[in-house]
Design a protein around this motif. Structure first.
Motif, PDB file in Angstrom:
ATOM      1  N   ALA A 118      34.668  18.934  39.967  1.00  0.00           N
ATOM      2  CA  ALA A 118      34.822  18.528  38.934  1.00  0.00           C
ATOM      3  C   ALA A 118      33.020  18.835  37.416  1.00  0.00           C
ATOM      4  O   ALA A 118      33.588  19.182  36.019  1.00  0.00           O
ATOM      5  N   LEU A 121      31.034  24.980  35.903  1.00  0.00           N
ATOM      6  CA  LEU A 121      31.762  26.263  36.794  1.00  0.00           C
ATOM      7  C   LEU A 121      33.004  26.449  37.457  1.00  0.00           C
ATOM      8  O   LEU A 121      33.782  26.396  37.504  1.00  0.00           O
ATOM      9  N   ARG A 124      35.131  24.257  39.564  1.00  0.00           N
ATOM     10  CA  ARG A 124      35.704  24.551  37.911  1.00  0.00           C
ATOM     11  C   ARG A 124      37.069  25.436  38.166  1.00  0.00           C
ATOM     12  O   ARG A 124      38.228  25.607  37.974  1.00  0.00           O
ATOM     13  N   CYS A 125      36.196  27.036  38.423  1.00  0.00           N
ATOM     14  CA  CYS A 125      37.145  28.148  38.228  1.00  0.00           C
ATOM     15  C   CYS A 125      37.914  28.308  39.919  1.00  0.00           C
ATOM     16  O   CYS A 125      38.942  28.739  40.104  1.00  0.00           O
ATOM     17  N   GLN A 127      39.153  25.036  41.144  1.00  0.00           N
ATOM     18  CA  GLN A 127      40.632  24.519  41.179  1.00  0.00           C
ATOM     19  C   GLN A 127      41.291  25.999  40.288  1.00  0.00           C
ATOM     20  O   GLN A 127      42.849  25.453  40.616  1.00  0.00           O
ATOM     21  N   ALA A 128      41.136  26.759  39.001  1.00  0.00           N
ATOM     22  CA  ALA A 128      41.789  27.085  38.702  1.00  0.00           C
ATOM     23  C   ALA A 128      42.691  28.237  39.223  1.00  0.00           C
ATOM     24  O   ALA A 128      43.846  28.554  38.840  1.00  0.00           O
ATOM     25  N   GLN A 131      45.122  26.603  41.110  1.00  0.00           N
ATOM     26  CA  GLN A 131      45.962  26.310  40.447  1.00  0.00           C
ATOM     27  C   GLN A 131      47.144  27.476  40.721  1.00  0.00           C
ATOM     28  O   GLN A 131      48.377  27.041  39.875  1.00  0.00           O
ATOM     29  N   ALA A 136      44.019  33.101  36.336  1.00  0.00           N
ATOM     30  CA  ALA A 136      42.869  32.969  36.410  1.00  0.00           C
ATOM     31  C   ALA A 136      41.921  34.070  36.883  1.00  0.00           C
ATOM     32  O   ALA A 136      41.719  34.336  35.926  1.00  0.00           O
ATOM     33  N   LEU A 139      41.635  35.719  32.638  1.00  0.00           N
ATOM     34  CA  LEU A 139      40.414  35.511  32.241  1.00  0.00           C
ATOM     35  C   LEU A 139      39.640  36.107  33.290  1.00  0.00           C
ATOM     36  O   LEU A 139      38.198  35.556  32.094  1.00  0.00           O
ATOM     37  N   GLY A 140      40.221  36.707  34.091  1.00  0.00           N
ATOM     38  CA  GLY A 140      38.343  37.013  34.729  1.00  0.00           C
ATOM     39  C   GLY A 140      37.561  36.528  35.656  1.00  0.00           C
ATOM     40  O   GLY A 140      37.032  36.765  36.344  1.00  0.00           O
ATOM     41  N   ILE A 141      37.779  35.658  36.074  1.00  0.00           N
ATOM     42  CA  ILE A 141      37.906  34.748  37.449  1.00  0.00           C
ATOM     43  C   ILE A 141      37.458  35.200  39.101  1.00  0.00           C
ATOM     44  O   ILE A 141      38.794  35.667  39.069  1.00  0.00           O
ATOM     45  N   ARG A 142      36.961  35.456  39.433  1.00  0.00           N
ATOM     46  CA  ARG A 142      36.731  36.314  40.966  1.00  0.00           C
ATOM     47  C   ARG A 142      37.134  35.465  41.828  1.00  0.00           C
ATOM     48  O   ARG A 142      37.367  34.470  42.150  1.00  0.00           O
TER      49      ARG A 142
END
Lengths: 249, 243
Positions: A118, A121, A124-125, A127-128, A131, A136, A139-142
């Motif tokens: 929590a 970052l 949280r990435c 978690q994203a 989810q 994700a 948004l560019g999250i690896r």
């Protein structure tokens, strides 16, 4: 189960001191149960859906269990305790120091995990990615990297758990199966989508189990977790601390 | 001199599995304008967006952004180029806070970007996000969630925003507010490419329109000209567009 045997191989086969064997066992756990498991089994299977992956994981668990029995035998092996195996009396009740320290370690580890998930970052990435991996990715999250982190954290937790409980239960090829079943039930009771739910579920289960063994019947103690699970599922399907999750159908 | 067209599809062929949806799609998106893509179901509108944003493999043809080829590049790279994509439906992370959802807009930002300042600027622009920054994102209304998605996209200060069906599930009043926001973004220099089922409403708010049919571009003109084209009504009523 497996990290405990990695450590025992270090001490028995290679004659390493326990602390070094424990560290190397941790590294082996991260590589084999974290990295290799994700790369060799999860990555190729994930495209075929969750169910084939679950079945493959169960298959791998059986393979690992039988492999340990084949190479190490069916006997329970003693495992060095990290702490003194004495008792202390608190408020008139006798507690094993080991049990108290296990509980304390558990709270610290879960707290740290919560803080990481929590409060950072990267957490949280993760978690994203869990989810909604599709969004994700947009948004560019690896996402692949986040999944790898999850497996590495999982392997680290397994290693910690092995260090904590093996001195009590001894190293046996069935440890993963029996404790894993209890842990699974505890997680369901506490709430599968909440890290702290597993602690609450485990504590509740342990206390009820022991009370039943003493005051009701020790013959039926294996049935108690299942009865508690049924009761919780009927009243609160998301678990005691779990959150109701919405799903698009 | 910068090209007048920011994004270009050149004979793009793409689809899902064995099915081909885009059959040589070609059209260009003028820089600094708001362009709406319309067409009946199955025309390939969303597929074109997915192909442009690297979510669907382009089998042949090219996609150019600022005259540089971006065909089959990964979303993360395209974000770095200045393209953001707001897909249709709900695309937030419901269990995380509004602020943390917003923060994800900057995950792919280049090193050294002052994300804190950008988040502040975005929250200055959208008061509702500041007011509900600590709330769980699932508590936002449908319109607020869409604003959150757009605000998240703005965090990287994109040059092109692809928006798929932004008005879906919103009340008429919110749709009006949303289009006002999109007009404002265009005035701020962002090129917008939008898919919208509410074709009339969208074209009234756009500069240009592109009509797709069966995976091909059938018409591209000013939004006003497309609005007054009698063949458009026929297309949406089930008839083909006889070019």
């Amino acid at each position: 189960m497996l990290p405990a045997f990695f450590i025992l191989i270090g001490t028995h086969t290679f004659g390493l001191p326990f602390w070094l064997a424990a560290i190397l066992g941790g590294v082996a756990t991260l590589i084999l149960l974290g990295l290799a498991f994700k790369k060799v089994m999860v990555d190729p299977m994930i495209h075929h859906g969750v169910l084939p992956l679950v079945i493959a994981t169960i298959g791998l668990a059986i393979l690992m269990k039988e492999a340990v029995r084949e190479f190490y035998g069916a006997d329970a092996w003693p495992f060095p305790a990290l702490w003194a195996t004495t008792d202390v009396t608190l408020f008139g009740a006798v507690f094993a120091v080991q049990s108290l320290l296990i509980l304390a370690t558990c709270i610290v580890v879960v707290g740290a995990l919560q803080l990481f998930l929590a409060g950072t970052l990267t957490g949280r990435c993760m978690q994203a990615a869990a989810q909604n991996p599709a969004v994700a990715r947009l948004l560019g999250i690896r996402v692949e990297r986040m999944i790898l982190y999850t497996f590495l954290i999982n392997a680290a937790l397994v290693w910690i758990a092995a260090l904590l409980v093996t001195p009590i239960y001894l190293a046996k090829f069935t440890n993963g199966e029996i404790l894993g079943l209890y842990a699974f039930i505890a997680a369901l009771i506490g709430g599968f989508n909440q890290v702290r739910g597993a602690i609450v579920g485990g504590l509740l289960l342990g206390v009820i189990d022991n009370f039943c063994a003493v005051y009701v019947s020790s013959s039926y103690r294996m049935a108690v977790p299942l009865l508690v699970l049924i009761a919780v599922i009927l009243v609160r399907p998301q678990g005691l601390l779990g959150r109701v999750e919405e799903r698009t159908v | 001199m910068a090209a007048a067209e920011l994004l270009k599809f050149e004979n793009v062929v793409a689809g899902y599995g064995k099915e081909t949806i885009l059959h040589g799609l070609s059209f260009a998106v003028p820089r600094g304008a708001m362009t709406t893509v319309i067409g009946p179901n199955g025309a390939g509108k969303s597929t074109a967006f997915k192909a442009a944003f690297g979510m669907l493999a382009v089998r042949s043809g090219r996609i150019l952004f600022e005259d540089r080829e971006i065909t089959n590049r990964a979303p993360r790279e395209l974000i770095g180029e200045g393209i953001c994509y707001v897909p249709q439906g709900r695309n937030i992370f419901p269990e995380l806070s509004v602020l943390h959802n917003l923060e994800f807009g900057g995950v792919a930002a280049p090193k050294g970007t002052d994300l804190k300042a950008r988040i502040e600027a975005v929250m200055d622009r959208f008061a509702v996000l500041r007011r509900k920054a600590r709330h769980q994102a699932s508590t936002l209304s449908g319109g607020e969630q869409k604003i959150l998605e757009i605000a998240r996209g703005l965090l990287l200060q994109p040059r092109l925003m692809l928006i798929d069906e932004p008005s879906i599930g919103l009340s008429p009043l919110l749709v009006e507010e949303l289009f006002a926001l999109l007009r404002e973004l265009r005035k701020g220099g962002i090129t917008l490419l939008m898919i919208e089922q509410n074709a009339k409403r969208a074209l009234e708010n756009s500069d240009y329109g592109v009509v797709l049919e069966l995976g091909r571009m059938r018409l591209q003109d000013s939004a006003r000209a497309i609005l007054s084209d009698p063949r458009i009504g026929q297309l949406f009523l089930g008839g083909g567009l006889s070019a």
